[in-house]
Design a protein around this motif. Structure first.
Motif, short mmCIF file in Angstrom:
data_model
loop_
_atom_site.label_atom_id
_atom_site.label_comp_id
_atom_site.label_asym_id
_atom_site.label_seq_id
_atom_site.Cartn_x
_atom_site.Cartn_y
_atom_site.Cartn_z
N GLY A 230 0.76 -1.25 0.00
CA GLY A 230 0.00 0.00 0.00
C GLY A 230 0.78 1.28 0.00
O GLY A 230 0.18 2.36 -0.03
N LEU A 231 2.12 1.24 -0.01
CA LEU A 231 2.87 2.48 0.10
C LEU A 231 2.92 3.29 -1.19
O LEU A 231 3.44 4.40 -1.19
N ARG A 232 2.41 2.76 -2.27
CA ARG A 232 2.32 3.53 -3.50
C ARG A 232 1.00 4.30 -3.59
O ARG A 232 0.73 4.97 -4.58
N ALA A 233 0.20 4.26 -2.53
CA ALA A 233 -1.09 4.95 -2.53
C ALA A 233 -0.94 6.44 -2.30
O ALA A 233 -1.86 7.22 -2.56
N ALA A 234 0.22 6.88 -1.76
CA ALA A 234 0.43 8.30 -1.50
C ALA A 234 1.91 8.62 -1.63
O ALA A 234 2.75 7.87 -1.15
N GLN B 4 2.61 11.76 6.33
CA GLN B 4 1.96 10.47 6.22
C GLN B 4 2.10 9.70 7.52
O GLN B 4 3.18 9.69 8.12
N LEU B 5 1.04 9.08 7.96
CA LEU B 5 1.07 8.18 9.10
C LEU B 5 0.60 6.82 8.60
O LEU B 5 -0.60 6.57 8.44
N TRP B 6 1.58 5.95 8.34
CA TRP B 6 1.28 4.64 7.78
C TRP B 6 0.92 3.69 8.93
O TRP B 6 1.78 3.26 9.68
N ILE B 7 -0.37 3.40 9.03
CA ILE B 7 -0.86 2.52 10.08
C ILE B 7 -0.84 1.07 9.58
O ILE B 7 -1.33 0.77 8.49
N ALA C 223 -2.92 9.76 8.30
CA ALA C 223 -2.46 11.02 8.89
C ALA C 223 -3.57 12.07 8.93
O ALA C 223 -3.73 12.78 9.92
N LEU C 224 -4.34 12.18 7.86
CA LEU C 224 -5.43 13.16 7.84
C LEU C 224 -6.49 12.81 8.87
O LEU C 224 -6.92 13.67 9.66
N GLU C 225 -6.91 11.56 8.89
CA GLU C 225 -7.96 11.15 9.82
C GLU C 225 -7.51 11.28 11.26
O GLU C 225 -8.32 11.61 12.15
N MET C 226 -6.24 11.04 11.54
CA MET C 226 -5.75 11.06 12.91
C MET C 226 -5.15 12.40 13.33
O MET C 226 -4.72 12.56 14.47
N GLY C 227 -5.15 13.38 12.41
CA GLY C 227 -4.85 14.74 12.80
C GLY C 227 -3.40 15.17 12.80
O GLY C 227 -3.07 16.20 13.41
N CYS C 228 -2.51 14.44 12.11
CA CYS C 228 -1.11 14.86 12.10
C CYS C 228 -0.56 15.06 10.69
O CYS C 228 0.65 15.13 10.49
N VAL D 89 5.98 9.63 8.46
CA VAL D 89 6.91 10.28 7.53
C VAL D 89 6.61 11.78 7.52
O VAL D 89 5.47 12.18 7.27
N ALA D 90 7.62 12.59 7.82
CA ALA D 90 7.50 14.05 7.71
C ALA D 90 7.84 14.45 6.29
O ALA D 90 8.94 14.16 5.80
N ASN D 91 6.90 15.13 5.63
CA ASN D 91 7.07 15.53 4.24
C ASN D 91 7.28 17.03 4.12
O ASN D 91 6.67 17.83 4.85
#
Length: 562
Positions: free
Chosen positions: A250-254, A284-287, A298-303, A276-278
């Motif tokens: 899934g890491l090619r999704a973003a 990105q917060l890869w769960i 990352a968007l859903e979890m607020g960071c 990952v700090a961009n």
């Protein structure tokens, strides 16, 4: 090369914002006549750690990769119990001058170093960026993974200070422009996998020239290229060789402009995740969804952005339990004119608490890269060190127009960070700092700092704070003897429960000592020691005295039901 002319500073990418800011040394809250005693001595030269980074910049062309090095590591290469040092060199992007090669320094046990690069096999001559450390082949010896502009290298250690380059044969020679990397056991199968952050899709042929009146040409923004790169994930086959599982997991999704990498368990489900700090794009917060791969939450979890929804120029990253609720909060450091981003972990999401932590205005004058949340004065409160250096020229009078003074902020019982004068030394020196690696290099129990400076000498900050409290260190080991990266330790100190995670990868382009350090204040005993290993196994251990380095090996404690 393509030419882009910027007609005003307001049009610059975030990296140029604040380029005319002064390198202000913000004072602490102490009265003017009460200057705090220095916490650090800068002692690289006198301790034999002589390394000068060279980006290859020729004064005319501004080639983008030149501004983002260099990397540093503190690690134990020969299992003698002290931290050796590794510094990553660049060279020339045009071939005008060959790279001098990365340098390896052996620690004599007391924090004095000898350059042992020659004949070590560790003197890679790629255009280097950063370094990660971990024992990827389970032989009990720490290995190094060096990120380069082109092909990365995997240096397998033999325990005597010798290394063999095996990236191509091991299947992990990522040929992107890589920056930070991390070893972690994401599938909990007992061996270390590898996550690599990549920056942009760049080549010399496609370089862009950016002009910033009235200063002239300068380095461009990543936005000038419009080519964010996908990150890479390599699964260990169990023998120190790897399969690239980036796409199927899934890491090619973003895509993003990746600079900082931080492994952890941010949803506390027992499975390793990756932040990952961009730079200028959403973090990105890869769960980790186990067999379902990774999903960016990352968007859903607020960071992903700050509290205003703004994507900042994310660089270095750190995590620690700031508020004492036994989960890890996040720090992402950014560009001048942008504050740090400090996120409190509220269980299922993160809340932006930058202002509450005292970092909203204190951080803005600086462009921050390497960073850590650690207890440098050992009073039981986390402090903050940030390595600073611009990415756009300033009109200041420094010989290096990108130089800034590093920063030290003291943690307080209220949870706020208070700036101390300069970088915590008696004579702060401005440099273009990038990687900062953290660990106890002289064996006195307190945390020191190794800083790599772009186009400058490395710095070694020896912790000499006269008011330090007590301390304890824990070396968590797997059955094989390798550092148990990803394991979680919980301790009780005078009725207060504290936690930390074993990690080498944090800061920026750096590999750090994976031993866990707790400042104890006046406490003389640590009780209730509990370790949750990466596979979820819980073990408890006895009580331990202050002022000791404790080795905890899997299987040596009392196993607890899950």
């Amino acid at each position: 090369m393509r030419l882009r002319r910027w007609t005003g500073l307001a049009l610059l990418f975030p990296l140029a914002a604040g380029c005319s800011q002064q390198a202000v040394q913000a004072g602490s809250s102490s009265p003017p006549d009460e200057v705090p005693a220095p916490w650090f001595d800068e002692a690289a030269a006198e301790r034999g750690l002589r390394f000068e980074h060279r980006s290859g910049h020729d004064g005319e062309n501004y080639l983008f990769p030149e501004i983002l090095g260099a990397g540093a590591a503190l690690f134990d290469m020969d299992n003698d119990g002290d931290l050796d040092a590794y510094l990553v060199q660049a060279g020339s992007l045009t071939g005008a001058s060959p790279s001098a090669g990365n340098q390896l320094f052996a620690n004599d046990g007391g924090g004095r170093f000898e350059d042992v690069s020659a004949g070590s096999g560790a003197d890679d001559r790629g255009y280097g960026m950063g370094v990660a450390s971990g024992d990827c082949n389970e032989d009990g010896v720490v290995d190094l993974y060096v990120t380069n502009l082109r092909a990365n290298v995997l240096l397998l250690g033999d325990g005597s200070g010798r290394f063999e380059e095996r990236a191509e044969g091991a299947g992990c020679a990522d040929r992107s422009w890589s920056t930070s990397a991390a070893f972690l056991d994401f599938d909990r199968d007992g061996d270390l996998d590898l996550f690599v952050a990549n920056y942009i899709d760049w080549s010399l042929a496609d370089e862009v020239r950016c002009e910033v009146p009235p200063l002239g040409y300068d380095y461009c923004s990543p936005k000038a290229y419009g080519a964010p790169a996908p990150d890479s994930l390599f699964r260990n086959r169990g023998d120190g060789t790897f399969d690239d599982v980036s796409a199927p997991l899934g890491l090619r999704a973003a895509f993003g402009n990746g600079l900082g990498v931080l492994p952890g368990d941010f949803d506390d489900d027992g499975w390793p995740d990756v932040l990952v700090a961009n730079d200028g794009t959403l973090n990105q917060l890869w769960i980790n969804r186990r067999e379902g791969g990774f999903v960016d939450l990352a968007l859903e979890m607020g960071c992903a952005a700050d509290e205003h929804g703004t994507a900042k120029a994310g660089m270095g990253v750190a995590a620690a339990d700031w508020d004492g609720d036994l989960d890890e909060d996040l720090l992402i450091v950014n560009l001048a004119s942008e504050s740090d981003s400090f996120y409190r972990n509220d269980g299922t999401y993160f809340s932006d608490r930058t202002a509450i932590a005292g970092l909203a205005s204190a951080s803005r004058p600086y462009t921050r890269f390497g960073c850590a949340l650690l207890d440098f004065d050992q009073d039981g409160q986390l402090d903050l060190f940030e390595a600073n250096g611009r990415v756009a020229r300033s009109e200041e009078s420094h010989a290096d127009g990108y130089a800034q003074v590093n920063r030290l902020l003291r943690g307080t019982a209220s949870g706020r960070f208070e700036p101390l004068p300069g970088d915590g030394t008696i004579r702060p020196t401005a440099a273009t700092s990038r990687a900062a690696a953290f660990g106890d290099v002289n064996g006195d129990g307190s945390v020191d700092v190794l800083v790599a400076n772009r186009d400058g000498l490395a710095q070694l900050y020896i912790n000499r704070n006269p008011g330090k409290g007590n301390w304890i260190r824990f070396a968590l080991k797997e059955a094989s003897g390798r550092p148990a990266l990803g394991a979680r330790i919980q301790v009780e100190i005078e009725g207060r429960t504290r936690m930390a995670r074993v990690r080498s990868a944090y800061s920026y382009a750096a590999a750090n000592d994976p031993e866990v350090h707790f400042g104890l204040g006046s406490a003389e005993l640590v009780r209730g020691v509990q370790v949750r290993w990466v596979d979820g196994t819980l073990e408890t251990f006895g009580e331990f005295p202050a002022g000791a380095r404790i080795s905890l090996r899997r299987g040596a404690g009392a196993v607890q039901p899950r």
